[in-house]
Design an enzyme around this catalytic site. Structure first.
Site, PDB file in Angstrom:
ATOM      1  N   ASN A   7       5.594 -61.773  32.139  1.00 35.59           N
ATOM      2  CA  ASN A   7       4.535 -62.627  33.312  1.00 35.59           C
ATOM      3  C   ASN A   7       2.940 -61.376  32.030  1.00 35.59           C
ATOM      4  O   ASN A   7       2.024 -60.546  32.043  1.00 35.59           O
ATOM      5  CB  ASN A   7       4.045 -61.927  34.347  1.00 35.59           C
ATOM      6  N   ARG A  92       6.327 -66.553  32.391  1.00 33.32           N
ATOM      7  CA  ARG A  92       5.029 -67.239  33.596  1.00 33.32           C
ATOM      8  C   ARG A  92       4.261 -67.890  32.563  1.00 33.32           C
ATOM      9  O   ARG A  92       3.624 -67.361  31.946  1.00 33.32           O
ATOM     10  CB  ARG A  92       4.557 -65.942  34.400  1.00 33.32           C
ATOM     11  N   HIS A 181       1.354 -70.714  42.516  1.00 30.51           N
ATOM     12  CA  HIS A 181       2.143 -70.161  43.196  1.00 30.51           C
ATOM     13  C   HIS A 181       3.527 -71.454  43.176  1.00 30.51           C
ATOM     14  O   HIS A 181       4.162 -70.760  44.327  1.00 30.51           O
ATOM     15  CB  HIS A 181       1.693 -69.570  44.505  1.00 30.51           C
ATOM     16  N   ARG A 242     -11.955 -64.983  46.540  1.00 33.28           N
ATOM     17  CA  ARG A 242     -12.290 -66.361  46.653  1.00 33.28           C
ATOM     18  C   ARG A 242     -12.224 -66.574  48.162  1.00 33.28           C
ATOM     19  O   ARG A 242     -12.308 -66.869  48.755  1.00 33.28           O
ATOM     20  CB  ARG A 242     -11.083 -67.148  46.485  1.00 33.28           C
ATOM     21  N   GLU A 386       9.536 -64.162  42.356  1.00 33.19           N
ATOM     22  CA  GLU A 386       9.061 -65.040  41.170  1.00 33.19           C
ATOM     23  C   GLU A 386       9.354 -64.673  39.601  1.00 33.19           C
ATOM     24  O   GLU A 386      10.047 -65.877  39.119  1.00 33.19           O
ATOM     25  CB  GLU A 386       7.932 -65.035  41.393  1.00 33.19           C
TER      26      GLU A 386
END
Ligand code: ADP
Length: 402
Positions: A7, A92, A181, A242, A386
């Site tokens: 990743n 990823r 996601h 965010r 993941e």
């Protein structure tokens, strides 16, 4: 079969080496501060070898991959004898654009198509690609797969993914709601389907990935039909830093208030200085904000209440459009570890028939069913994985090709 999962971010690279015969992790770690100075933390999981945690020069991702391979194969910290024991690499990739609706083996055409997604995720995609490049250089001939954060959301209907803006932006520039996601939503929804016990057909599940970035997905018959993030991860519920969805006019208002800063600078405020950090003024980390609330900080209370309310509102809308829900799933850093957040969210959902059991909810970081008496949907905490999904997809793609 051993699969290395990578990743790669702009200045970091996380990795896990899996033995896919047992689906167990042999080693994992992270390279930080790539291009700045460099730090590597390498944790062997099998074989009782010590942890390596030290500064190492990492001018580019290629040196980072080399450092990782060196540690994986070293006599002191290693878990494999040599490079030949890595059978494939799974990467990823944050954005797969309109082209990639599932994981793929990487070749020159695929690389070119991923590069075209750079416009949609200008920070993430190039970083992901540097990881791919570095691995192809260091391990030529080893199959590499790309697993996309956006892929799971490709099943959304057009009325869910189309922005109500001039249609040419979709047709000519691929502007649509993609969602992120996806690998996590896919993993935890599949787990919930197993727990419900009667196959995917007919199931209605809301998955809540609540971490530094947060998103929700509505999963019907095992397929995503809506999600909260959009063309970028800024849309949807409020997050650590965010804002989530706001009136877009704010960009112009903030620019004026701040003395004429650029659109990008305004956007930076919505991406990096907003969310629970912006409201609380304390931190983007829910542990810090929960502690501040306990200490009587009312803006910390407000930030948490606002987050819980917005998440609940989206859950309610997903339950409505699916015509009910069989399961509600919490995952990721906050979803797995914050009983207060799960309780706070569900406190707004009584009208939607959701109830949790407070004593069962008192858990952190592990699988649990926390369904309360009379709840219309079962409520689960499912730790996400993941990396395992990336390793499984890579294994399946390599097997398919063989
Ligand atoms: P990322 O999106 O970076 O993968 P994670 O899913 O690891 O993030 O989530 C990290 C966040 O989880 C932290 O910033 C923090 O807000 C939250 N978190 C982790 N542990 C706890 C805890 N025990 N209580 C409350 N929040 C927690």
């Amino acid at each position: 079969m051993n699969i290395l999962v990578i990743n790669a971010g702009s200045s970091s690279l996380k990795y896990q080496l899996f033995d896919m015969d047992t689906e167990s992790i042999l080693a994992k770690g992270v390279c930080d501060r790539i291009g700045i100075d460099g730090h590597l933390k390498h944790t062997p999981v099998s074989g009782g070898k010590p942890v390596y945690d030290s500064d190492v020069p990492l001018p580019t991702h290629a040196e980072a991959i080399n450092a990782v391979i060196e540690k994986l194969t070293s006599s002191e910290y290693g878990v494999i004898a040599d490079l030949a024991e890595i059978d494939a690499v799974g990467h990823r990739v944050v954005h797969g654009g309109r082209k990639f609706s599932e994981s793929v083996l990487i070749d020159e055409d695929v690389l070119a198509a991923i590069e075209e997604c750079t416009l949609l995720a200008p920070l993430h995609v190039p970083a992901n690609l540097t990881g791919v490049d570095a691995c192809r250089k260091v391990m030529p001939g080893v199959p590499q797969a790309a697993v996309f954060d956006t892929a799971f959301h490709h099943t959304m209907p057009d009325y869910a993914y189309t922005y109500p803006i001039p249609y040419k932006y979709y047709e000519e520039n691929d502007i649509k709601r993609y969602g992120f996601h996806g690998t996590s939503h896919r993993y935890v929804s599949a787990r919930a389907i197993e727990l419900l016990g009667a196959g995917a057909q007919g199931t209605k599940i809301v998955t809540c990935h609540l971490g530094n970035g947060s998103s929700l997905a509505a999963v019907k018959d095992g397929k995503c039909i809506d999600t909260t993030m959009g063309v970028t991860p800024l849309e949807g519920v409020p997050m650590g830093t965010r804002s989530g969805t706001v009136d877009p006019t704010l960009l112009d208002l903030i620019s004026t208030i701040e003395g004429g800063i650029t659109l990008r600078e305004s956007l930076d405020i919505l991406n990096k200085k907003s969310g629970v950090l912006g409201v609380s003024g304390v931190s983007s980390d829910f542990r810090d904000i929960e502690a501040a609330k306990l200490g009587g900080n009312d803006r910390a209370r407000l930030a948490l209440d606002l987050f819980n309310y917005q998440v609940a509102k989206h859950i309610g809308s997903f339950i409505a459009v699916m015509g009910g829900a069989d399961a509600l799933v919490f995952t990721a850093g906050i979803g797995e570890n914050s009983p207060n957040t799960r309780k706070g969210i569900c406190s707004f959902l009584g009208g939607a028939g959701i109830a949790i059991d407070e004593s069962k909810n008192d858990v952190k970081g592990e699988y649990a069913e926390i369904t309360g008496a009379g709840s219309s949907a079962r409520v689960f905490i499912v730790p996400t994985d993941e990396e395992l999904v990336i390793a499984r997809d890579t294994k399946a793609l390599v097997a398919c090709k063989a």
